[in-house]
Write an enzyme that holds these catalytic residues in place. Structure first.
Site, PDB file in Angstrom:
ATOM      1  N   ARG A   1       0.826  -1.219   0.000  1.00 54.66           N
ATOM      2  CA  ARG A   1       0.000   0.000   0.000  1.00 54.66           C
ATOM      3  C   ARG A   1       0.852   1.258   0.000  1.00 54.66           C
ATOM      4  NH1 ARG A   1      -2.753  -4.213   1.872  1.00 54.66           N
ATOM      5  NH2 ARG A   1      -5.021  -4.224   2.043  1.00 54.66           N
TER       6      ARG A   1
ATOM      7  N   ASP B   1      -4.515 -15.165   7.923  1.00 55.36           N
ATOM      8  CA  ASP B   1      -3.176 -15.607   7.520  1.00 55.36           C
ATOM      9  C   ASP B   1      -2.487 -16.445   8.599  1.00 55.36           C
ATOM     10  OD1 ASP B   1      -3.466 -14.403   5.070  1.00 55.36           O
ATOM     11  OD2 ASP B   1      -2.372 -12.582   5.617  1.00 55.36           O
TER      12      ASP B   1
ATOM     13  N   LYS C   1      -6.384 -19.066  -1.102  1.00 57.22           N
ATOM     14  CA  LYS C   1      -5.141 -18.342  -0.830  1.00 57.22           C
ATOM     15  C   LYS C   1      -4.050 -18.827  -1.790  1.00 57.22           C
ATOM     16  CE  LYS C   1      -6.777 -15.738   2.306  1.00 57.22           C
ATOM     17  NZ  LYS C   1      -6.875 -14.294   2.061  1.00 57.22           N
TER      18      LYS C   1
END
Ligand code: S3P
Length: 427
Positions: free
Chosen positions: A26, A314, A341
């Site tokens: 990001r 995760d 995933k």
């Protein structure tokens, strides 16, 4: 590369883990769209975020390494140039999905592709909302990548209720919202990681447990510096490794402790894990701290389902390993997302647990098992998935005997120095 792990070694020492993967992607993307120069400290130099970096360079963004930091010369929201080849996201779902949100707003054509694993992952989840906004994006017949993106006459702001909990989908829509006419609102029924809204400084509100995040189209982004903390998802492997090996004592410094990411820590504490967070502070708009772990006898009576799942999405592989070495039971429900995933993680977790001798029941949306007293060192399969490889490495390290992790080099995706750090703590 196969990795050989000699088990039953205590972990002792102080480490830092590499920068947060989600934030690294990001920071690069936001910096590239900003007006002015952005400095990123703590950027994760691993295969996935480096894919984002290379894609942005192909879009004409100038990125310079300056000692340990990166400087990005922002292009403003309309300054990218048409790439002269297909953009390669490699194994990185975050690169592909977030960048798609940006590319639908450009006035040139682009194509996004990736490796054999990424080409199998679902893209309908971003194609749908981006098309609703007026974006011109298409995939294969199965709605997978390669994705072809064409300029559209206009993007319009939408009110989008998230059909699944996914920070990648949310972020793709919010990024597209920057290029849209009017306001874009994303409504989350289950909270996913909130880095995009924090890093873009977006407004959000919560009503009846639903979170709405809003972005106003057309507004320029002012450059700011980012300090990226250690990735809690990477720290999780050493936290569990230290808990499981008697006589371990490990400190992991400067780890991100954003509440949308550390559900696993609370679960491990509930299981009796001796984990404390010291020196809690803020760095670059994110809470961080130093995590101290000592070996602990774990007891698990955990059924994990519903709202906690996106928070620990995760960490489920490594939580399953922790539970396998505990006393009691462990059950995961509502986690069908794990099948989409880097590999089908439900199947990968269950097959590796079975190799260890755990009697695990695989279900459509999760799995369940009762713990066993004796676990077997094994030849584990990573399925080319970094988090499966690291979770199996931690399991091998906690057992008597020698284990082998097949295709262990895939840790490069998020944590290239994982095996050397594990070794340095066990020497
Ligand atoms: C990520 C979001 C999660 C997570 C992935 C990184 C992100 O994926 O599993 O590792 O950076 O936004 P989903 O959004 O698909 O749940």
């Amino acid at each position: 590369m196969d990795k050989i792990i000699e088990g039953h070694k205590p972990l002792r020492g102080e480490i830092t883990v590499p920068g947060d993967k989600s934030m690294s992607h990001r920071a690069m993307m936001i910096g590239s769209l900003a007006r002015g120069e952005t400095r990123i400290e703590g950027f994760l130099e691993a295969a996935d975020p480096l894919r984002t970096l290379r894609c942005l360079e192909s879009l004409g963004v100038e990125i310079r390494r300056d000692g340990d930091a990166y400087n990005i010369i922002g292009k403003g929201i309309r300054g990218y140039r048409k790439p002269n080849h297909t953009l390669d996201a490699g194994n990185s779902g975050t690169t592909m999905r977030l960048l798609s949100g940006i590319l639908v707003g450009q006035n040139f054509e682009s194509e996004l592709s990736g490796d054999e694993y990424l080409l199998r992952r679902p893209m309908k989840r971003i194609i749908d909302p981006l098309t609703l906004m007026g974006g011109n994006i298409s995939g294969t017949e199965q709605l997978t990548a390669p994705l072809n993106i064409f300029p559209s006459t206009q993007l319009n702001g939408i009110k989008y209720e998230m059909p699944i909990a996914s920070a990648q989908v949310k972020s793709a829509v919010l990024f597209a919202g920057i290029f849209a006419e009017g306001e874009t609102h994303v409504i989350e029924h289950q909270q996913s990681r909130d880095h995009t809204e924090r890093m873009l400084g977006l407004k959000s509100s919560v009503e009846n447990g639903n979170k709405t995040i809003s972005v106003t189209g057309g507004r320029e982004i002012e450059a700011r510096d980012f300090i990226i903390p250690g990735d809690p998802s990477s720290a999780a492997f050493f936290i569990v490794a230290a808990l499981l090996n008697p006589h371990s004592d490990v400190v992991i410094k400067n780890v991100g402790i954003n509440p949308t990411r550390i559900g696993f820590l609370h679960i491990l504490q509930q299981m009796g894990g001796n984990i404390s967070i010291a020196n809690q502070r803020e760095a670059g708009g994110e809470p961080i701290g130093d995590i101290h772990v000592e070996s602990s006898a774990l007891i698990s009576h955990q059924t994990l389902s519903g709202d906690i799942i996106p928070n620990i999405i995760d960490e489920i592989p490594i939580l399953a390993v922790a539970a396998a070495f505990a006393h009691g039971t462990f059950e995961i429900k509502d986690a069908a997302e794990l099948r989409h995933k880097e590999c089908d993680r439900l199947s990968a977790i269950c097959s590796n647990l079975s190799l260890m001798g755990v009697d695990v029941e695989e279900r459509k949306d999760g799995f369940a098992f009762e713990t066993k007293n004796f676990l077997l060192s094994s030849r584990f399969q990573s399925f080319g998935d970094h988090r499966i490889a690291m979770a199996c490495g931690v399991a091998g390290n906690a057992m008597n005997g020698t284990s082998i992790i097949e295709d262990a080099g895939c840790v490069d995706i998020s944590y290239p120095s994982f095996w050397t750090t594990l070794q340095s703590l066990t020497n």
